[in-house]
Design a protein around this motif. Sequence first.
Motif, mmCIF file in Angstrom:
data_model
loop_
_atom_site.group_PDB
_atom_site.id
_atom_site.type_symbol
_atom_site.label_atom_id
_atom_site.label_comp_id
_atom_site.label_asym_id
_atom_site.label_seq_id
_atom_site.Cartn_x
_atom_site.Cartn_y
_atom_site.Cartn_z
ATOM 1 N N ARG A 180 0.619 -1.801 -0.161
ATOM 2 C CA ARG A 180 -0.458 -0.223 -0.238
ATOM 3 C C ARG A 180 0.973 1.846 -0.328
ATOM 4 N N ASP A 181 2.196 1.166 0.622
ATOM 5 C CA ASP A 181 3.061 2.263 0.979
ATOM 6 C C ASP A 181 3.261 2.583 -0.483
ATOM 7 N N VAL A 182 3.502 1.413 -0.941
ATOM 8 C CA VAL A 182 4.465 1.848 -2.779
ATOM 9 C C VAL A 182 3.945 2.252 -3.486
ATOM 10 N N ARG A 183 2.307 1.832 -3.485
ATOM 11 C CA ARG A 183 1.221 2.684 -4.414
ATOM 12 C C ARG A 183 0.897 3.397 -4.182
ATOM 13 N N SER A 184 1.314 4.672 -2.800
ATOM 14 C CA SER A 184 1.145 5.880 -2.798
ATOM 15 C C SER A 184 2.288 7.038 -2.988
ATOM 16 N N LEU A 185 3.359 6.314 -3.520
ATOM 17 C CA LEU A 185 4.297 7.211 -3.872
ATOM 18 C C LEU A 185 3.757 8.258 -5.232
ATOM 19 N N ASP A 186 4.396 8.856 -5.368
ATOM 20 C CA ASP A 186 4.414 9.963 -6.030
ATOM 21 C C ASP A 186 5.747 9.555 -7.452
ATOM 22 N N ARG A 187 5.806 10.631 -8.512
ATOM 23 C CA ARG A 187 6.744 10.309 -9.355
ATOM 24 C C ARG A 187 8.167 10.791 -8.744
ATOM 25 N N ARG A 188 8.205 11.695 -7.875
ATOM 26 C CA ARG A 188 9.575 13.144 -7.487
ATOM 27 C C ARG A 188 9.801 11.595 -6.545
ATOM 28 N N SER A 189 9.099 10.446 -5.883
ATOM 29 C CA SER A 189 9.399 10.024 -4.683
ATOM 30 C C SER A 189 10.456 8.778 -5.360
ATOM 31 N N TRP A 190 9.552 8.838 -5.991
ATOM 32 C CA TRP A 190 9.919 7.115 -7.404
ATOM 33 C C TRP A 190 11.571 7.745 -7.543
ATOM 34 N N VAL A 191 11.997 8.559 -8.304
ATOM 35 C CA VAL A 191 12.725 8.967 -8.802
ATOM 36 C C VAL A 191 14.034 9.439 -7.887
ATOM 37 N N GLY A 192 14.026 9.495 -6.398
ATOM 38 C CA GLY A 192 14.421 9.610 -5.353
ATOM 39 C C GLY A 192 14.746 8.857 -5.283
ATOM 40 N N VAL A 193 13.716 7.526 -4.737
ATOM 41 C CA VAL A 193 14.401 6.339 -4.292
ATOM 42 C C VAL A 193 15.067 5.727 -5.377
ATOM 43 N N VAL A 194 14.805 5.419 -6.648
ATOM 44 C CA VAL A 194 15.479 5.112 -8.120
ATOM 45 C C VAL A 194 16.946 5.541 -7.605
ATOM 46 N N LEU A 195 17.412 7.141 -7.490
ATOM 47 C CA LEU A 195 18.662 7.246 -7.067
ATOM 48 C C LEU A 195 19.420 6.608 -5.963
ATOM 49 N N VAL A 196 18.582 6.877 -5.231
ATOM 50 C CA VAL A 196 19.275 5.802 -3.474
ATOM 51 C C VAL A 196 19.683 4.584 -3.766
ATOM 52 N N GLY A 197 19.089 3.721 -4.932
ATOM 53 C CA GLY A 197 19.378 2.908 -5.322
ATOM 54 C C GLY A 197 20.542 2.402 -6.295
ATOM 55 N N VAL A 198 20.531 3.533 -7.229
ATOM 56 C CA VAL A 198 21.985 3.665 -7.667
ATOM 57 C C VAL A 198 23.335 4.184 -7.020
ATOM 58 N N ILE A 199 22.928 5.352 -6.033
ATOM 59 C CA ILE A 199 24.435 6.410 -5.833
ATOM 60 C C ILE A 199 24.605 5.428 -4.707
ATOM 61 N N GLY A 200 23.347 4.604 -4.102
ATOM 62 C CA GLY A 200 23.948 3.777 -2.611
ATOM 63 C C GLY A 200 24.089 2.872 -2.580
ATOM 64 N N GLY A 201 23.345 1.940 -4.088
ATOM 65 C CA GLY A 201 22.654 0.603 -3.369
ATOM 66 C C GLY A 201 23.697 -0.851 -4.043
ATOM 67 N N SER A 202 24.257 0.141 -5.268
ATOM 68 C CA SER A 202 24.665 -0.962 -6.330
ATOM 69 C C SER A 202 26.071 -0.147 -6.885
ATOM 70 N N ILE A 203 26.411 0.883 -7.306
ATOM 71 C CA ILE A 203 27.530 1.665 -7.395
ATOM 72 C C ILE A 203 28.957 1.536 -6.702
ATOM 73 N N PRO A 204 28.599 1.926 -5.358
ATOM 74 C CA PRO A 204 29.109 2.747 -4.604
ATOM 75 C C PRO A 204 29.585 1.257 -4.169
ATOM 76 N N PHE A 205 29.083 0.025 -4.077
ATOM 77 C CA PHE A 205 29.524 -1.410 -3.272
ATOM 78 C C PHE A 205 30.056 -2.117 -4.240
ATOM 79 N N ILE A 206 30.255 -2.185 -5.463
ATOM 80 C CA ILE A 206 31.474 -2.179 -6.102
ATOM 81 C C ILE A 206 32.099 -2.235 -5.818
ATOM 82 N N LEU A 207 32.974 -0.319 -5.976
ATOM 83 C CA LEU A 207 33.478 0.001 -5.071
ATOM 84 C C LEU A 207 34.254 0.094 -4.621
ATOM 85 N N PHE A 208 33.856 0.476 -3.193
ATOM 86 C CA PHE A 208 33.908 -0.296 -1.964
ATOM 87 C C PHE A 208 34.254 -1.789 -2.030
#
Length: 321
Positions: free
Chosen positions: A76-104
């Motif tokens: 239910r929480d996911v369905r309530s997210l607006d476009r701006r929130s989704w952009v932020g979530v995707v950015l977090v996944g890329v700059i926090g949950g993927s690229i830096p892990f490979i580097l680290f």
Amino acid sequence: MSTGTELAVRRRFAIPVSVGWGIVLAVGAALISGLAIYLNAFAVKQLPDAALYTTLKNAVAAFLLLGAAVGLGAARDVRSLDRRSWVGVVLVGVIGGSIPFILFFSGLAQASAPSAAFIQKTLFVWVALLAVPFLGERLGFAPLIALVVLLVGQALVLPPDGIRWGSGETMIMIATLFWAVETILVRRLLTSIPTPVMAAARMSIGLVVLVGYLVISGRLALLAGLTQVQWGWALLTGLILAGYVATWFSALRRAPATVVTSVLVVGAVITGILTAVAKGTAPSPTVVGGYLLIVVAAGILGWWSIRTARRSTVAATVATS
């Protein structure tokens, strides 16, 4: 799961949203982080490739956090997210949950555990520099002194003759800067997005990027040659990572970003102690002094943030009475 059941589950596992609890959770995240860095420094060398190890570990964490989020009614929480929130979530996944892990973890395969812990724990410096202009956080005289003491403590933990800088350290530093930007973004997003959703999304989106990297780089075929012991390391460290992300995000929702990341520095003390025990050698008096400064500085920052929050609450109460 019905709405009533979802609410009951949430209330059962709910932690009060207060700065005090934020500090407690930050301490918990620091303890987990200290153990994680120590184990990761060993585990990453047991697998044939750092990126493969990172992806497997993150996959375990992603599935655990996703399962927890679903169990807590995240649909239910996911369905309530607006476009701006989704952009932020995707950015977090890329700059926090993927690229830096490979580097680290690529850097961790080349650097020592204490060095990795020191560099990664400078996160609080970069977050403090970003939190003032982008989050509006204020730092008085006492917290500024505490931040300086924290930095001095870390310098004592790694004296000049013990500092080496190579490609591994460079990759870890870049990863740390990515995580600093992520911290600022997550702090803002958590005002409108539940913590379980944010944590699960961060690791799940990051996992997609990591798997894509393995496919493009031709590393996915390495999965077939992994032993049970190697799979075991991925499962263990993935479980620890899930606990760290959940605890860290929970702390970040409740307390200032600068304070949370400063308290996380205590993790370097845990890593250093574990390393000393494993080697059977006691740390030098200088290093012990550094550990004490780190703990004291983190304690001062925690005390200051709780005291400031209480004053704000009292002022708000008086203003509305």
